[in-house]
Design a protein around this motif. Structure first.
Motif, PDB file in Angstrom:
ATOM      1  N   VAL A  13      -9.745  -5.950   3.574  1.00 52.67           N
ATOM      2  CA  VAL A  13      -9.637  -7.181   4.364  1.00 52.67           C
ATOM      3  C   VAL A  13     -10.823  -8.070   4.016  1.00 52.67           C
ATOM      4  CG1 VAL A  13      -9.594  -8.170   6.682  1.00 52.67           C
ATOM      5  CG2 VAL A  13      -8.440  -5.991   6.232  1.00 52.67           C
ATOM      6  N   ILE A  14     -10.516  -9.288   3.584  1.00 52.20           N
ATOM      7  CA  ILE A  14     -11.551 -10.246   3.203  1.00 52.20           C
ATOM      8  C   ILE A  14     -11.464 -11.437   4.143  1.00 52.20           C
ATOM      9  CG2 ILE A  14     -12.425 -11.737   1.363  1.00 52.20           C
ATOM     10  CD1 ILE A  14     -11.030  -9.781  -0.615  1.00 52.20           C
ATOM     11  N   GLU A  15     -12.541 -11.681   4.895  1.00 55.27           N
ATOM     12  CA  GLU A  15     -12.560 -12.793   5.843  1.00 55.27           C
ATOM     13  C   GLU A  15     -13.047 -14.050   5.136  1.00 55.27           C
ATOM     14  OE1 GLU A  15     -15.151 -11.212   8.876  1.00 55.27           O
ATOM     15  OE2 GLU A  15     -13.444 -10.602  10.086  1.00 55.27           O
ATOM     16  N   GLY A  16     -12.165 -15.025   5.048  1.00 51.50           N
ATOM     17  CA  GLY A  16     -12.542 -16.254   4.372  1.00 51.50           C
ATOM     18  C   GLY A  16     -11.334 -17.130   4.104  1.00 51.50           C
ATOM     19  N   THR A  17     -11.582 -18.243   3.413  1.00 51.05           N
ATOM     20  CA  THR A  17     -10.539 -19.217   3.101  1.00 51.05           C
ATOM     21  C   THR A  17     -10.264 -19.198   1.605  1.00 51.05           C
ATOM     22  OG1 THR A  17     -11.260 -20.606   4.946  1.00 51.05           O
ATOM     23  CG2 THR A  17      -9.891 -21.649   3.261  1.00 51.05           C
ATOM     24  N   ALA A  18      -9.011 -19.029   1.253  1.00 48.94           N
ATOM     25  CA  ALA A  18      -8.647 -18.859  -0.152  1.00 48.94           C
ATOM     26  C   ALA A  18      -8.224 -20.178  -0.794  1.00 48.94           C
ATOM     27  CB  ALA A  18      -7.511 -17.844  -0.265  1.00 48.94           C
ATOM     28  N   ALA A  54      -7.897 -14.742  12.302  1.00 41.83           N
ATOM     29  CA  ALA A  54      -7.798 -13.437  12.961  1.00 41.83           C
ATOM     30  C   ALA A  54      -6.603 -12.669  12.436  1.00 41.83           C
ATOM     31  CB  ALA A  54      -7.682 -13.613  14.474  1.00 41.83           C
ATOM     32  N   LEU A  55      -6.772 -11.360  12.262  1.00 43.18           N
ATOM     33  CA  LEU A  55      -5.664 -10.506  11.847  1.00 43.18           C
ATOM     34  C   LEU A  55      -4.516 -10.617  12.846  1.00 43.18           C
ATOM     35  CD1 LEU A  55      -7.585  -7.254  10.817  1.00 43.18           C
ATOM     36  CD2 LEU A  55      -6.555  -8.945   9.290  1.00 43.18           C
ATOM     37  N   GLY A  56      -3.305 -10.714  12.313  1.00 44.59           N
ATOM     38  CA  GLY A  56      -2.136 -10.907  13.165  1.00 44.59           C
ATOM     39  C   GLY A  56      -1.664 -12.342  13.185  1.00 44.59           C
ATOM     40  N   GLY A  57      -2.525 -13.273  12.733  1.00 45.19           N
ATOM     41  CA  GLY A  57      -2.130 -14.664  12.621  1.00 45.19           C
ATOM     42  C   GLY A  57      -1.837 -15.322  13.956  1.00 45.19           C
ATOM     43  N   VAL A  58      -1.185 -16.480  13.878  1.00 43.61           N
ATOM     44  CA  VAL A  58      -0.858 -17.243  15.079  1.00 43.61           C
ATOM     45  C   VAL A  58       0.055 -16.437  15.997  1.00 43.61           C
ATOM     46  CG1 VAL A  58       0.405 -19.257  15.941  1.00 43.61           C
ATOM     47  CG2 VAL A  58      -1.203 -19.508  14.048  1.00 43.61           C
ATOM     48  N   CYS A  59       1.043 -15.765  15.430  1.00 40.50           N
ATOM     49  CA  CYS A  59       2.027 -15.036  16.235  1.00 40.50           C
ATOM     50  C   CYS A  59       1.355 -14.073  17.204  1.00 40.50           C
ATOM     51  CB  CYS A  59       2.990 -14.276  15.325  1.00 40.50           C
ATOM     52  SG  CYS A  59       4.120 -13.199  16.227  1.00 40.50           S
ATOM     53  N   LEU A  60       0.514 -13.225  16.675  1.00 36.34           N
ATOM     54  CA  LEU A  60      -0.085 -12.184  17.498  1.00 36.34           C
ATOM     55  C   LEU A  60      -1.183 -12.738  18.410  1.00 36.34           C
ATOM     56  CD1 LEU A  60      -1.043  -8.658  16.235  1.00 36.34           C
ATOM     57  CD2 LEU A  60      -2.546  -9.934  17.749  1.00 36.34           C
ATOM     58  N   ASN A  61      -1.985 -13.692  17.898  1.00 37.67           N
ATOM     59  CA  ASN A  61      -3.143 -14.160  18.640  1.00 37.67           C
ATOM     60  C   ASN A  61      -2.874 -15.375  19.521  1.00 37.67           C
ATOM     61  OD1 ASN A  61      -5.526 -12.458  17.473  1.00 37.67           O
ATOM     62  ND2 ASN A  61      -4.325 -13.064  15.689  1.00 37.67           N
ATOM     63  N   ALA A  74       0.835  -1.205   0.000  1.00 34.61           N
ATOM     64  CA  ALA A  74       0.000   0.000   0.000  1.00 34.61           C
ATOM     65  C   ALA A  74       0.867   1.251   0.000  1.00 34.61           C
ATOM     66  CB  ALA A  74      -0.926  -0.015   1.209  1.00 34.61           C
ATOM     67  N   GLN A  75       1.965   1.215   0.758  1.00 33.42           N
ATOM     68  CA  GLN A  75       2.880   2.365   0.776  1.00 33.42           C
ATOM     69  C   GLN A  75       3.454   2.645  -0.608  1.00 33.42           C
ATOM     70  OE1 GLN A  75       5.739   1.124   3.709  1.00 33.42           O
ATOM     71  NE2 GLN A  75       4.652   2.089   5.424  1.00 33.42           N
ATOM     72  N   LEU A  76       3.617   1.595  -1.398  1.00 38.28           N
ATOM     73  CA  LEU A  76       4.182   1.740  -2.748  1.00 38.28           C
ATOM     74  C   LEU A  76       3.110   1.989  -3.806  1.00 38.28           C
ATOM     75  CD1 LEU A  76       6.902  -1.063  -2.574  1.00 38.28           C
ATOM     76  CD2 LEU A  76       7.250   1.415  -2.504  1.00 38.28           C
ATOM     77  N   GLY A  77       1.893   2.253  -3.340  1.00 41.79           N
ATOM     78  CA  GLY A  77       0.825   2.638  -4.265  1.00 41.79           C
ATOM     79  C   GLY A  77       0.056   1.492  -4.884  1.00 41.79           C
ATOM     80  N   MET A  78       0.225   0.275  -4.373  1.00 40.28           N
ATOM     81  CA  MET A  78      -0.511  -0.859  -4.937  1.00 40.28           C
ATOM     82  C   MET A  78      -1.898  -0.967  -4.304  1.00 40.28           C
ATOM     83  SD  MET A  78       2.333  -3.899  -5.018  1.00 40.28           S
ATOM     84  CE  MET A  78       4.058  -3.567  -5.408  1.00 40.28           C
ATOM     85  N   LYS A  79      -2.873  -1.278  -5.138  1.00 44.00           N
ATOM     86  CA  LYS A  79      -4.208  -1.595  -4.637  1.00 44.00           C
ATOM     87  C   LYS A  79      -4.140  -3.016  -4.086  1.00 44.00           C
ATOM     88  CE  LYS A  79      -9.102  -1.841  -5.859  1.00 44.00           C
ATOM     89  NZ  LYS A  79     -10.090  -1.886  -6.969  1.00 44.00           N
ATOM     90  N   THR A  80      -4.375  -3.155  -2.767  1.00 45.45           N
ATOM     91  CA  THR A  80      -4.038  -4.398  -2.077  1.00 45.45           C
ATOM     92  C   THR A  80      -5.231  -4.957  -1.316  1.00 45.45           C
ATOM     93  OG1 THR A  80      -1.775  -3.572  -1.805  1.00 45.45           O
ATOM     94  CG2 THR A  80      -2.425  -5.435  -0.420  1.00 45.45           C
ATOM     95  N   ALA A  81      -5.337  -6.291  -1.336  1.00 42.82           N
ATOM     96  CA  ALA A  81      -6.313  -7.009  -0.516  1.00 42.82           C
ATOM     97  C   ALA A  81      -5.586  -8.060   0.294  1.00 42.82           C
ATOM     98  CB  ALA A  81      -7.375  -7.668  -1.381  1.00 42.82           C
ATOM     99  N   ILE A  82      -6.125  -8.359   1.462  1.00 42.57           N
ATOM    100  CA  ILE A  82      -5.556  -9.419   2.293  1.00 42.57           C
ATOM    101  C   ILE A  82      -6.687 -10.343   2.741  1.00 42.57           C
ATOM    102  CG2 ILE A  82      -5.702  -8.125   4.490  1.00 42.57           C
ATOM    103  CD1 ILE A  82      -2.856  -9.331   5.089  1.00 42.57           C
ATOM    104  N   ILE A  83      -6.441 -11.639   2.653  1.00 43.71           N
ATOM    105  CA  ILE A  83      -7.453 -12.640   2.985  1.00 43.71           C
ATOM    106  C   ILE A  83      -7.011 -13.377   4.236  1.00 43.71           C
ATOM    107  CG2 ILE A  83      -8.663 -14.709   2.180  1.00 43.71           C
ATOM    108  CD1 ILE A  83      -7.935 -13.739  -0.707  1.00 43.71           C
TER     109      ILE A  83
END
Length: 468
Positions: A109-114, A37-44, A24-33
């Motif tokens: 942010v898209i909540e789901g399984t890819a 939970a946001l942050g993954g195993v590490c954070l949660n 996003a900082q580099l100007g890309m239109k970005t999505a994350i799936i």
């Protein structure tokens, strides 16, 4: 064909969400799936909440030694429910923070399984939405950051049952502190839980297949760590082959073999910490022809998988399985996609174990350096000769440095002691800057600090140590 996004990131752990922010900082239109939970195993369920638990255990254990500091007070008590609740609140706070960062950078942010299917210029991403329904997305580039999960060995019973046999998840939310505990695996995860539960008073025995605990660490550090843990009351079985682990209504029973002799251990609970496997299933990777080696996606020096437009970073792309390595790879991968020369990926990765005492290391161990045929100069400095450590009552441990005897380059550093996880970055910076012993020795370290032991260890490698 119009693209929905410039970049789609699958997985919102420390690799994925950092990659998304950099894009996003580099100007890309970005999505994350993200499927959980946001942050993954590490954070949660990993790095962050375990550190909250360990801090509670450390404070509780310290309160039991108030007399060492000239203090007195009532006998300390702990409330497991409150200790766990604090840990979960810390994780929730940071999870919320990642959500804020996604909004700030306008990342969808898209909540789901890819799942991936063939497409151009990158694979199409099919998402089974968490709230029902499906969505098909197309991007110029896709990054896999799906992480990893705990390894299990069901044939020998090394598989969590959610009750008596725990994985890291169950170990983080106990309803009560067990009076006795078996920990299978003496890597960072196993030893951190062993350290925490010992702090709460549990009788803890750690079982390790290798000849020594913390087998990835320098042998001197590993030996010193075992002695320090044994002084705290932990017990160990090394070179131990687990034959079976079983649970009953009242406890667990583990049968192991050491040196041809069989032994059976019993306890209230067991924690299985025998490594991890990459999350590569049900992503459609086989159909795309993505190469997988031992549950990890094979990539090149920039994270590319060999399938046009598809990249992989972090734990799913292989060791070392560390959050900061995943974040570094995520940044590098995105900058490469953007045509920039990102920070190199061959820089040594620091490793930290947040036990009591703490352990931190970077670069080559003495054993690895000698196996490569390198001539090395080795320096050591004990915290028992460091003024700040003596004042703080934290004299356990030492700093060890390895320099190339011909060039003076810092090849590795290994530390055990209080707060060494906060100090290892100094050596990481030195290696990144290609510092030699001359620059480190010429650096002024503040006094009194425990970091002075780093300076003294560098001096010692060249016969210049001052305070021993």
């Amino acid at each position: 064909m119009s693209m929905d996004f410039d970049l789609i990131v699958i997985g919102a752990g420390p690799g994925g969400y950092v990659a998304a922010i950099r894009a996003a900082q580099l100007g890309m239109k970005t999505a994350i799936i993200e499927r959980e939970a946001l942050g993954g195993v590490c954070l949660n369920w990993g790095c962050i909440p375990t550190k909250a638990l360990l801090k509670s255990g450390e404070v509780y254990e310290t309160l039991g030694h108030l007399g060492d500091y000239g203090l007195a007070g009532d006998k300390p008590r702990f409330d497991v429910a409150k200790v766990v609740d604090r840990s979960r609140k810390v994780a929730a706070q940071l999870n919320s923070g990642v959500g804020f960062l996604m909004r700030k950078h306008k990342i969808e942010v898209i909540e789901g399984t890819a799942r991936l299917e063939k497409g151009s210029p990158a694979p199409k991403v099919m998402v089974a939405l968490k709230r029902g329904g499906e969505k098909t997305l197309q991007a110029k580039h896709v990054i896999l950051a799906t992480g990893a999960r705990a390894r299990t060995l069901p044939d020998t019973g090394l598989a969590p049952d959610g009750d008596r046999i725990w994985s890291y998840r169950e170990a983080m939310v106990p309803k009560a502190a067990p009076k006795s505990l078996l920990v299978v695996g003496s890597g960072a995860i196993g030893m951190e839980f062993a350290s925490f539960y010992r702090a709460l008073g549990a009788e803890v025995t750690v079982v390790e297949a290798a000849p020594r605990i913390l087998p990835v660490e320098d042998e001197e550090v590993s030996t010193a760590a075992r002695k320090a843990f044994e002084r705290r009351g932990l017990k160990f079985r090394t070179t131990a082959v687990v034959k079976s682990l079983s649970a009953s209504r009242t406890g667990v029973k583990l049968t192991l073999e050491t040196g041809g002799k069989s032994e059976t251990l019993e306890a209230e609970r067991a924690i299985v910490a025998v490594g991890i496997v990459g999350n590569v299933e049900d992503l459609g990777l086989e159909a795309l022809g993505v190469k997988i080696d031992k549950t990890h996606v094979v990539t090149d020096a920039h994270g590319a998988t060999g399938v046009p437009g598809l990249y992989a970073i972090g734990d799913v792309a292989g060791p070392p399985w560390l959050a900061h390595k995943a974040s570094h790879e995520g940044t590098h991968c995105v900058e490469h996609i953007a045509g920039q020369a990102g920070a190199p990926l061959n820089t040594p990765v620091p490793g930290c174990t947040y036990t009591s005492p703490q352990i931190a290391s970077i670069g080559l161990t003495e054993q690895a350096a000698k196996a490569e045929g390198r001539k090395v100069k080795i320096g050591r400095f004990p915290f028992r000769a460091n003024g700040k450590a003596i004042a703080a009552g934290e004299t356990d441990g030492f700093v060890k440095t390895l320099f190339d005897a011909e060039t003076g380059a810092l090849l590795g550093a290994h530390m055990i002691g209080a707060e060494v996880t906060e100090m290892i970055q100094g050596f990481a910076l030195a290696i990144t800057l290609e510092a030699t012993e001359a620059e480190i020795q010429a650096t002024i370290f503040p006094h009194p600090t425990m970091s002075e032991a780093m300076h003294e260890a560098a001096l010692d490698a060249y016969g210049r140590v001052l305070h021993v």
